[in-house]
Design a protein around this motif. Structure first.
Motif, PDB file in Angstrom:
ATOM      1  N   ARG A   1       0.854  -1.194   0.000  1.00 10.00           N
ATOM      2  CA  ARG A   1       0.000   0.000   0.000  1.00 10.00           C
ATOM      3  C   ARG A   1       0.887   1.240   0.000  1.00 10.00           C
ATOM      4  O   ARG A   1       1.661   1.464   0.933  1.00 10.00           O
ATOM      5  CB  ARG A   1      -0.915   0.007   1.219  1.00 10.00           C
ATOM      6  CG  ARG A   1      -2.052  -1.014   1.149  1.00 10.00           C
ATOM      7  CD  ARG A   1      -2.720  -1.188   2.509  1.00 10.00           C
ATOM      8  NE  ARG A   1      -3.004   0.075   3.158  1.00 10.00           N
ATOM      9  CZ  ARG A   1      -4.157   0.765   3.030  1.00 10.00           C
ATOM     10  NH1 ARG A   1      -5.130   0.299   2.252  1.00 10.00           N
ATOM     11  NH2 ARG A   1      -4.327   1.904   3.677  1.00 10.00           N
ATOM     12  N   ALA A   2       0.778   2.038  -1.060  1.00  8.97           N
ATOM     13  CA  ALA A   2       1.656   3.190  -1.217  1.00  8.97           C
ATOM     14  C   ALA A   2       1.518   4.173  -0.057  1.00  8.97           C
ATOM     15  O   ALA A   2       2.520   4.722   0.419  1.00  8.97           O
ATOM     16  CB  ALA A   2       1.368   3.888  -2.544  1.00  8.97           C
ATOM     17  N   GLU A   3       0.284   4.386   0.419  1.00 12.34           N
ATOM     18  CA  GLU A   3       0.099   5.343   1.508  1.00 12.34           C
ATOM     19  C   GLU A   3       0.802   4.883   2.786  1.00 12.34           C
ATOM     20  O   GLU A   3       1.342   5.699   3.550  1.00 12.34           O
ATOM     21  CB  GLU A   3      -1.383   5.595   1.777  1.00 12.34           C
ATOM     22  CG  GLU A   3      -2.205   4.361   2.114  1.00 12.34           C
ATOM     23  CD  GLU A   3      -2.873   3.722   0.919  1.00 12.34           C
ATOM     24  OE1 GLU A   3      -4.036   3.286   1.062  1.00 12.34           O
ATOM     25  OE2 GLU A   3      -2.242   3.658  -0.163  1.00 12.34           O
ATOM     26  N   ASP A   4       0.813   3.572   3.020  1.00 14.95           N
ATOM     27  CA  ASP A   4       1.507   3.050   4.191  1.00 14.95           C
ATOM     28  C   ASP A   4       3.016   3.164   4.024  1.00 14.95           C
ATOM     29  O   ASP A   4       3.741   3.485   4.975  1.00 14.95           O
ATOM     30  CB  ASP A   4       1.117   1.591   4.435  1.00 14.95           C
ATOM     31  CG  ASP A   4      -0.363   1.418   4.734  1.00 14.95           C
ATOM     32  OD1 ASP A   4      -1.021   2.416   5.102  1.00 14.95           O
ATOM     33  OD2 ASP A   4      -0.861   0.285   4.597  1.00 14.95           O
ATOM     34  N   PHE A   5       3.496   2.893   2.819  1.00 16.65           N
ATOM     35  CA  PHE A   5       4.930   3.040   2.561  1.00 16.65           C
ATOM     36  C   PHE A   5       5.364   4.485   2.771  1.00 16.65           C
ATOM     37  O   PHE A   5       6.386   4.746   3.418  1.00 16.65           O
ATOM     38  CB  PHE A   5       5.261   2.596   1.135  1.00 16.65           C
ATOM     39  CG  PHE A   5       6.735   2.649   0.824  1.00 16.65           C
ATOM     40  CD1 PHE A   5       7.526   1.525   0.985  1.00 16.65           C
ATOM     41  CD2 PHE A   5       7.319   3.822   0.386  1.00 16.65           C
ATOM     42  CE1 PHE A   5       8.895   1.575   0.724  1.00 16.65           C
ATOM     43  CE2 PHE A   5       8.683   3.883   0.120  1.00 16.65           C
ATOM     44  CZ  PHE A   5       9.472   2.754   0.285  1.00 16.65           C
ATOM     45  N   LEU A   6       4.604   5.422   2.243  1.00 17.53           N
ATOM     46  CA  LEU A   6       4.984   6.830   2.352  1.00 17.53           C
ATOM     47  C   LEU A   6       4.953   7.303   3.793  1.00 17.53           C
ATOM     48  O   LEU A   6       5.804   8.094   4.216  1.00 17.53           O
ATOM     49  CB  LEU A   6       4.070   7.690   1.480  1.00 17.53           C
ATOM     50  CG  LEU A   6       4.267   7.501  -0.033  1.00 17.53           C
ATOM     51  CD1 LEU A   6       3.166   8.214  -0.810  1.00 17.53           C
ATOM     52  CD2 LEU A   6       5.632   8.016  -0.466  1.00 17.53           C
ATOM     53  N   TRP A   7       3.985   6.812   4.574  1.00 16.50           N
ATOM     54  CA  TRP A   7       3.969   7.173   5.985  1.00 16.50           C
ATOM     55  C   TRP A   7       5.233   6.673   6.673  1.00 16.50           C
ATOM     56  O   TRP A   7       5.900   7.410   7.414  1.00 16.50           O
ATOM     57  CB  TRP A   7       2.739   6.572   6.685  1.00 16.50           C
ATOM     58  CG  TRP A   7       2.833   6.742   8.168  1.00 16.50           C
ATOM     59  CD1 TRP A   7       2.505   7.842   8.897  1.00 16.50           C
ATOM     60  CD2 TRP A   7       3.379   5.778   9.096  1.00 16.50           C
ATOM     61  NE1 TRP A   7       2.794   7.627  10.224  1.00 16.50           N
ATOM     62  CE2 TRP A   7       3.337   6.383  10.370  1.00 16.50           C
ATOM     63  CE3 TRP A   7       3.877   4.487   8.964  1.00 16.50           C
ATOM     64  CZ2 TRP A   7       3.775   5.726  11.518  1.00 16.50           C
ATOM     65  CZ3 TRP A   7       4.328   3.822  10.093  1.00 16.50           C
ATOM     66  CH2 TRP A   7       4.268   4.441  11.355  1.00 16.50           C
ATOM     67  N   ALA A   8       5.589   5.400   6.437  1.00 19.42           N
ATOM     68  CA  ALA A   8       6.770   4.820   7.075  1.00 19.42           C
ATOM     69  C   ALA A   8       8.039   5.543   6.623  1.00 19.42           C
ATOM     70  O   ALA A   8       8.936   5.814   7.439  1.00 19.42           O
ATOM     71  CB  ALA A   8       6.870   3.335   6.759  1.00 19.42           C
ATOM     72  N   ALA A   9       8.136   5.847   5.334  1.00 21.66           N
ATOM     73  CA  ALA A   9       9.315   6.534   4.819  1.00 21.66           C
ATOM     74  C   ALA A   9       9.472   7.914   5.461  1.00 21.66           C
ATOM     75  O   ALA A   9      10.583   8.331   5.806  1.00 21.66           O
ATOM     76  CB  ALA A   9       9.218   6.666   3.303  1.00 21.66           C
ATOM     77  N   GLU A  10       8.358   8.615   5.645  1.00 21.24           N
ATOM     78  CA  GLU A  10       8.414   9.936   6.282  1.00 21.24           C
ATOM     79  C   GLU A  10       8.866   9.825   7.738  1.00 21.24           C
ATOM     80  O   GLU A  10       9.663  10.632   8.222  1.00 21.24           O
ATOM     81  CB  GLU A  10       7.057  10.629   6.208  1.00 21.24           C
ATOM     82  CG  GLU A  10       7.072  12.041   6.772  1.00 21.24           C
ATOM     83  CD  GLU A  10       5.737  12.751   6.604  1.00 21.24           C
ATOM     84  OE1 GLU A  10       5.608  13.868   7.149  1.00 21.24           O
ATOM     85  OE2 GLU A  10       4.836  12.197   5.952  1.00 21.24           O
ATOM     86  N   GLU A  11       8.355   8.807   8.443  1.00 19.18           N
ATOM     87  CA  GLU A  11       8.783   8.597   9.824  1.00 19.18           C
ATOM     88  C   GLU A  11      10.278   8.320   9.890  1.00 19.18           C
ATOM     89  O   GLU A  11      10.986   8.831  10.769  1.00 19.18           O
ATOM     90  CB  GLU A  11       8.008   7.430  10.440  1.00 19.18           C
ATOM     91  CG  GLU A  11       6.564   7.734  10.757  1.00 19.18           C
ATOM     92  CD  GLU A  11       6.435   8.731  11.898  1.00 19.18           C
ATOM     93  OE1 GLU A  11       6.893   8.410  13.015  1.00 19.18           O
ATOM     94  OE2 GLU A  11       5.887   9.830  11.673  1.00 19.18           O
ATOM     95  N   MET A  12      10.771   7.496   8.970  1.00 19.62           N
ATOM     96  CA  MET A  12      12.193   7.177   8.956  1.00 19.62           C
ATOM     97  C   MET A  12      13.024   8.392   8.599  1.00 19.62           C
ATOM     98  O   MET A  12      14.125   8.599   9.137  1.00 19.62           O
ATOM     99  CB  MET A  12      12.447   6.018   7.984  1.00 19.62           C
ATOM    100  CG  MET A  12      11.846   4.706   8.461  1.00 19.62           C
ATOM    101  SD  MET A  12      11.841   3.420   7.177  1.00 19.62           S
ATOM    102  CE  MET A  12      11.176   2.015   8.106  1.00 19.62           C
ATOM    103  N   TYR A  13      12.509   9.219   7.707  1.00 23.21           N
ATOM    104  CA  TYR A  13      13.195  10.468   7.357  1.00 23.21           C
ATOM    105  C   TYR A  13      13.324  11.365   8.585  1.00 23.21           C
ATOM    106  O   TYR A  13      14.374  11.968   8.835  1.00 23.21           O
ATOM    107  CB  TYR A  13      12.430  11.176   6.239  1.00 23.21           C
ATOM    108  CG  TYR A  13      13.113  12.411   5.694  1.00 23.21           C
ATOM    109  CD1 TYR A  13      14.098  12.315   4.715  1.00 23.21           C
ATOM    110  CD2 TYR A  13      12.763  13.677   6.155  1.00 23.21           C
ATOM    111  CE1 TYR A  13      14.725  13.445   4.206  1.00 23.21           C
ATOM    112  CE2 TYR A  13      13.375  14.816   5.658  1.00 23.21           C
ATOM    113  CZ  TYR A  13      14.361  14.695   4.680  1.00 23.21           C
ATOM    114  OH  TYR A  13      14.980  15.811   4.193  1.00 23.21           O
TER     115      TYR A  13
END
Length: 325
Positions: A70-82
């Motif tokens: 799920r792209a929205e879940d990936f983007l949320w996780a990527a932002e948290e990691m950023y």
């Protein structure tokens, strides 16, 4: 030439990584974390957050890995990691485990290339600027027939590095890597390509380097867990010695004991490690059997002492390629 440490769920968590970095990490350019699997709640599990917390990885060049379709879940996780300070994240399209694949994740995403194309388009459109996006992939779900189409999809997106394990999901870790298909990826990819799969010894590495001189990075997994000094050996350093393996084992044991909830979990994790590290010893079956039978710390430590005291330790390069990257 760069060397990366592949993640292995349940083994290469932060406690293990920190000890490996201290003992054998000089030749490792990047460590990849076992995948975090975000869902619609947009919360990391405590274990996942703890594993990638920069405070728990102070000297480790870590790349966190994400598993989701799920792209929205990936983007949320990527932002948290950023926000945690990471500037590179990795998408797992390689995990072949049936429990993951049946949910359409990991290499399960390779079964619907149109959906994968849409997923990557949305992900790449929404990623933070300045965040390196890398991918670890297999070459197909049931066969490599669609590998060329898969590569065409990857070539359309700003992937900083593409790590290819040249097996299909169906292969799991059996058979041999499909080097012809890997050659196609290396030749036709517009992105830097990393080789991953079945490097268990210096001779394995030299054979792959000779076959693919244009490949400048290699990811080591099961072979590096079996022989934690393998990266050093690939860089013409000294082979693994029995005493340093004992010291490494003791340090991993100590770190895990401080982070895991109880001796049963601790001993279970150490037994997983011995599935790999036991290949360093000749005629080890009866000694390893005693380790597997251990029910508490006293029995476990005793079995390990007996193994190190009595089991022959051959020269480097003996580790067999029958360990389960």
């Amino acid at each position: 030439m760069k060397l990366y440490f592949a993640p292995l769920e349940g083994i290469t968590g932060f406690a293990y990584r920190n000890v490996h970095r201290r003992f054998f990490g000089n030749e490792i350019d990047k460590y990849f974390s076992p995948f975090a699997a975000p869902n619609y709640t947009h919360h990391f599990k405590n274990r996942e957050r703890e594993d990638i917390d920069p405070a728990n990885n102070p000297d480790v060049p870590l790349v966190p890995q994400i598993l989701t379709n799920r792209a929205e879940d990936f983007l949320w996780a990527a932002e948290e990691m950023y926000r945690m300070g990471y500037r590179e994240i990795n998408l797992n399209l390689g995990c072949p485990m049936p429990t993951v694949v049946k949910k359409g994740r990991g290499s399960g995403q390779l079964g619907d290339l149109d959906a994968l194309d849409r997923f990557l388009e949305e992900v790449c459109r929404g990623l933070e600027k300045g965040l390196r996006f890398t991918v670890k992939t297999r070459i197909g779900l049931e066969s490599a027939d669609s590998a060329a189409k898969l590569l065409e999809i990857y070539n359309r997106y700003p992937i900083a590095e593409l790590t290819v394990h040249p097996r299909t999901q169906r292969d799991l870790y059996g058979g041999t890597p499909d080097l012809e298909t890997f050659s196609m990826f290396l030749e036709k990819s517009v992105h830097p390509v990393v080789y991953n799969g079945d490097i268990f010894s210096v001779s394995d590495y030299e054979r792959i380097c000779a076959r693919f001189p244009g490949c400048s990075a290699f990811m080591l997994g099961r072979g590096l867990i079996a022989n934690p000094a393998l990266a050093r050996e690939l860089c013409c350093g000294a082979p693994l010695q029995k005493e340093e393996l004992r010291q490494f084992h003791d340090a991993v044991y100590k770190e895990l004991k401080e982070t895991l909830p109880g001796q049963a979990v601790l001993i279970g994790k150490m037994k997983e490690l011995w599935f790999y590290m036991g290949r360093n010893f000749a005629d080890a079956d009866r000694f390893l059997k005693e380790i597997r039978k251990a029910k508490n710390e006293i029995q476990y430590r005793s079995a390990v002492r007996v193994l190190f005291a009595n089991c022959p330790f051959p020269a480097s390069g003996h580790t067999e390629a029958n360990v389960g990257e």
